[in-house]
Design an enzyme around this catalytic site. Sequence first.
Site, PDB file in Angstrom:
ATOM      1  N   LYS A  22       0.435  -1.342  -0.099  1.00  0.00           N
ATOM      2  CA  LYS A  22      -0.139   0.568  -0.199  1.00  0.00           C
ATOM      3  C   LYS A  22       0.524   1.572   0.061  1.00  0.00           C
ATOM      4  CE  LYS A  22      -1.965   1.787   4.058  1.00  0.00           C
ATOM      5  NZ  LYS A  22      -1.457   3.011   4.346  1.00  0.00           N
ATOM      6  N   ASN A  23       1.517   0.960   0.683  1.00  0.00           N
ATOM      7  CA  ASN A  23       2.571   2.536   0.984  1.00  0.00           C
ATOM      8  C   ASN A  23       3.768   2.973  -0.138  1.00  0.00           C
ATOM      9  OD1 ASN A  23       0.466   2.441   2.790  1.00  0.00           O
ATOM     10  ND2 ASN A  23       2.497   2.016   4.481  1.00  0.00           N
ATOM     11  N   CYS A 116      -5.191  12.581  12.480  1.00  0.00           N
ATOM     12  CA  CYS A 116      -5.404  11.648  11.981  1.00  0.00           C
ATOM     13  C   CYS A 116      -5.425  10.876  13.400  1.00  0.00           C
ATOM     14  CB  CYS A 116      -5.205  10.556  10.791  1.00  0.00           C
ATOM     15  SG  CYS A 116      -3.235   9.989  11.372  1.00  0.00           S
ATOM     16  N   ARG A 121       0.144  14.920  12.354  1.00  0.00           N
ATOM     17  CA  ARG A 121       0.654  14.941  11.486  1.00  0.00           C
ATOM     18  C   ARG A 121       0.924  16.433  10.847  1.00  0.00           C
ATOM     19  NH1 ARG A 121      -1.184   9.053   9.265  1.00  0.00           N
ATOM     20  NH2 ARG A 121       0.387   9.340   8.170  1.00  0.00           N
ATOM     21  N   ASP A 124       5.632  20.279   8.143  1.00  0.00           N
ATOM     22  CA  ASP A 124       6.518  21.292   8.164  1.00  0.00           C
ATOM     23  C   ASP A 124       7.473  20.697   7.513  1.00  0.00           C
ATOM     24  OD1 ASP A 124       6.086  19.214  10.214  1.00  0.00           O
ATOM     25  OD2 ASP A 124       7.429  20.482  11.046  1.00  0.00           O
ATOM     26  N   ASP A 305       5.064   0.528  12.078  1.00  0.00           N
ATOM     27  CA  ASP A 305       2.751   0.103  11.420  1.00  0.00           C
ATOM     28  C   ASP A 305       3.280  -1.562  11.530  1.00  0.00           C
ATOM     29  OD1 ASP A 305       3.016   1.470   8.370  1.00  0.00           O
ATOM     30  OD2 ASP A 305       2.639   2.556  10.325  1.00  0.00           O
ATOM     31  N   ARG A 397      -8.513  -0.094   4.850  1.00  0.00           N
ATOM     32  CA  ARG A 397      -7.943   0.708   4.327  1.00  0.00           C
ATOM     33  C   ARG A 397      -6.084   0.571   4.229  1.00  0.00           C
ATOM     34  NH1 ARG A 397      -6.347   5.516   7.897  1.00  0.00           N
ATOM     35  NH2 ARG A 397      -5.076   5.987   5.865  1.00  0.00           N
TER      36      ARG A 397
HETATM   37  C1  EPZ Z   1       4.356   7.209   6.258  1.00  0.00           C
HETATM   38  O1  EPZ Z   1       3.726   7.819   6.714  1.00  0.00           O
HETATM   39  C2  EPZ Z   1       3.293   5.748   6.120  1.00  0.00           C
HETATM   40  N1  EPZ Z   1       2.442   6.264   5.199  1.00  0.00           N
HETATM   41  C3  EPZ Z   1       2.963   5.320   7.556  1.00  0.00           C
HETATM   42  O2  EPZ Z   1       1.743   4.278   7.795  1.00  0.00           O
HETATM   43  C4  EPZ Z   1       3.810   5.320   8.350  1.00  0.00           C
HETATM   44  O3  EPZ Z   1       3.314   5.040   9.724  1.00  0.00           O
HETATM   45  C5  EPZ Z   1       5.218   6.127   8.502  1.00  0.00           C
HETATM   46  O4  EPZ Z   1       5.428   6.621   6.742  1.00  0.00           O
HETATM   47  C6  EPZ Z   1       6.473   5.763   8.779  1.00  0.00           C
HETATM   48  O5  EPZ Z   1       7.018   4.750   8.809  1.00  0.00           O
HETATM   49  C7  EPZ Z   1       2.222   5.969   3.747  1.00  0.00           C
HETATM   50  O6  EPZ Z   1       3.086   5.752   3.507  1.00  0.00           O
HETATM   51  C8  EPZ Z   1       0.993   6.121   3.211  1.00  0.00           C
HETATM   52  P1  EPZ Z   1       6.184   9.844   8.328  1.00  0.00           P
HETATM   53  P2  EPZ Z   1       3.732   9.548   6.614  1.00  0.00           P
HETATM   54  O7  EPZ Z   1       6.263  12.127   7.481  1.00  0.00           O
HETATM   55  O8  EPZ Z   1       5.089  10.017   5.688  1.00  0.00           O
HETATM   56  C9  EPZ Z   1       6.409  13.212  11.727  1.00  0.00           C
HETATM   57  C10 EPZ Z   1       0.460   2.521   8.245  1.00  0.00           C
HETATM   58  O9  EPZ Z   1      -0.710   2.619   8.282  1.00  0.00           O
HETATM   59  N2  EPZ Z   1       6.316  14.221  10.459  1.00  0.00           N
HETATM   60  O10 EPZ Z   1       7.663   9.706   7.963  1.00  0.00           O
HETATM   61  O11 EPZ Z   1       2.891  10.291   6.628  1.00  0.00           O
HETATM   62  C11 EPZ Z   1       5.403  12.985  11.411  1.00  0.00           C
HETATM   63  O12 EPZ Z   1       4.301  13.800  12.812  1.00  0.00           O
HETATM   64  C12 EPZ Z   1       0.966   4.384   7.796  1.00  0.00           C
HETATM   65  O13 EPZ Z   1       0.327   2.521   6.790  1.00  0.00           O
HETATM   66  C13 EPZ Z   1       6.350  15.946  11.257  1.00  0.00           C
HETATM   67  O14 EPZ Z   1       6.586  16.167  12.394  1.00  0.00           O
HETATM   68  O15 EPZ Z   1       5.477   9.385   7.872  1.00  0.00           O
HETATM   69  C14 EPZ Z   1       5.244  11.467  12.697  1.00  0.00           C
HETATM   70  O16 EPZ Z   1       5.385  11.369  14.070  1.00  0.00           O
HETATM   71  C15 EPZ Z   1       0.298   5.248   9.373  1.00  0.00           C
HETATM   72  N3  EPZ Z   1       5.886  16.722  10.138  1.00  0.00           N
HETATM   73  C16 EPZ Z   1       6.314  11.360  12.011  1.00  0.00           C
HETATM   74  O17 EPZ Z   1       7.437  12.212  11.280  1.00  0.00           O
HETATM   75  C17 EPZ Z   1       5.953  16.291   8.584  1.00  0.00           C
HETATM   76  O18 EPZ Z   1       6.424  17.433   8.038  1.00  0.00           O
HETATM   77  C18 EPZ Z   1       7.066  10.122  10.699  1.00  0.00           C
HETATM   78  O19 EPZ Z   1       6.647  10.591   9.754  1.00  0.00           O
HETATM   79  C19 EPZ Z   1       6.180  14.919   8.462  1.00  0.00           C
HETATM   80  C20 EPZ Z   1       6.581  13.860   9.435  1.00  0.00           C
END
Ligand code: EPZ
Length: 425
Positions: A22-23, A116, A121, A124, A305, A397
């Site tokens: 999916k990801n 969510c 999330r 920035d 995850d 999902r």
């Molecule tokens: C991806 O989300 C995945 N989703 C998530 O899978 C996965 O948990 C996550 O990466 C971490 O591996 C998809 O790929 C569609 P991040 P993403 O940006 O890109 C913080 C599932 O269950 N952050 O690596 O949104 C954020 O709040 C889903 O399949 C900021 O602070 O994850 C989080 O605490 C859930 N500012 C951490 O970084 C930003 O601009 C990791 O987020 C971006 C992120």
Amino acid sequence: MESYHITGGKYLEGEYRLRGAKNAVLPILAATIISGRTSIIKNCPHLSDIRTMAAILKEMGCGVSWTESTVSVDSSPLNSFRIPQNLMKEIRSSVFLMGPTIARCGQVILSDPGGCAIGKRPIDIHLTALRLLGVDIKEEEGLLKCSAKALKGAAVPLSFPSVGATENVMMAAVMAQGETRIINPAREPEVVDLQNYLVSCGADITGAGGKEIRIKGGLPLHESEYKPIPDRIEGGTILAAVAAAKGKVLLKEAIPEHLEAILDRLSESGCNVRKDSGAIYLEAPERLLAVTPMETQPYPGFPTDMQSQFVALMCCADGTTKITESIFENRFKHVAELNKMGADIIINGRTATIKGVSRLRGCRVTAADLRGGASLVIAGLAAEGSTIVDNISHIDRGYERLEDILGGLGAQIVRTKTTKESGKQ
Ligand code: EPZ
């Protein structure tokens, strides 16, 4: 509302061929916008998030058709740089459309994707990175209006190896003049897969999976036919289910090195794990052992995850363990539900302390997010008696008919419709 009715205690046995990740599919579908040509993406699972991403592409003017597990996107007729607000709200990963839309149209307008169930999330890191490529970003009436007269390659250090931010920068940089270097990028296999898809379209990208990704922008992109990697989290979830319910399973079309950290912990818990090229075999022990304290980390660490599923697994292990959720600030909603089933879990900040009990008892529980829902199913399979898991649209999902996947291994799990108010069948 739909629910799962699970009868626990069934021994699971069999084999399962993993579906596309999916990801990986979500950012790759977003990236099909860039080329303005046709991309054929194979091995796409029928998940609600992927259906929503396909609907967004369609609403932006692309030709999208889906046969079996192949999605074909012709992005030549793209006629909008606005991400449809109603659909934006449905999937967070619509934020991945920023990079490709700016690359193709020089601008994008989207509503803030918002948080969510698992955390605020913010985006920035995405915005800081895109500004370094020359993107001007304004926030007006709740909308993000981004535009770039000319995208320019730059050095883009990420303060945290965000998966989405890494992918957004890769996709924007493909059309930037000059070279972009992403420093401290996410190293997830899905990021490498996005690189490989873009390279299959003619882009010049190297280094994904390592400490720096280089993109030489401005090359014309052509059509592509691409098969994304198998879903390591689907695989890890099935292995955890078999380990918890007792049984043995052969996962086919798996890439063991993508699950290294998961397999290490499953072995430590007493499972017999064997890896061949393209397959993973697991046999559950009579009694699971509590693992040494662990925490979720960016790849190649233990994936966030899989945290919920592993917490469920440790509920009936021999001993006590601690699992710290270092990535998201609110990803323990499954714990209260597991404790209703007789688990003994205490949350302190970002750490769950799980004291193994002899058996869980089936009862009615509610899924609050995708992976937390999967953890409740795992607990139901291992529990005595029957368990009802409500709100399984969260599970849909990320898993294509989880009841069929687990039912195919011998689980007794039925999808039922539940009336909203009383929750009665
Ligand atoms: C991806 O989300 C995945 N989703 C998530 O899978 C996965 O948990 C996550 O990466 C971490 O591996 C998809 O790929 C569609 P991040 P993403 O940006 O890109 C913080 C599932 O269950 N952050 O690596 O949104 C954020 O709040 C889903 O399949 C900021 O602070 O994850 C989080 O605490 C859930 N500012 C951490 O970084 C930003 O601009 C990791 O987020 C971006 C992120």
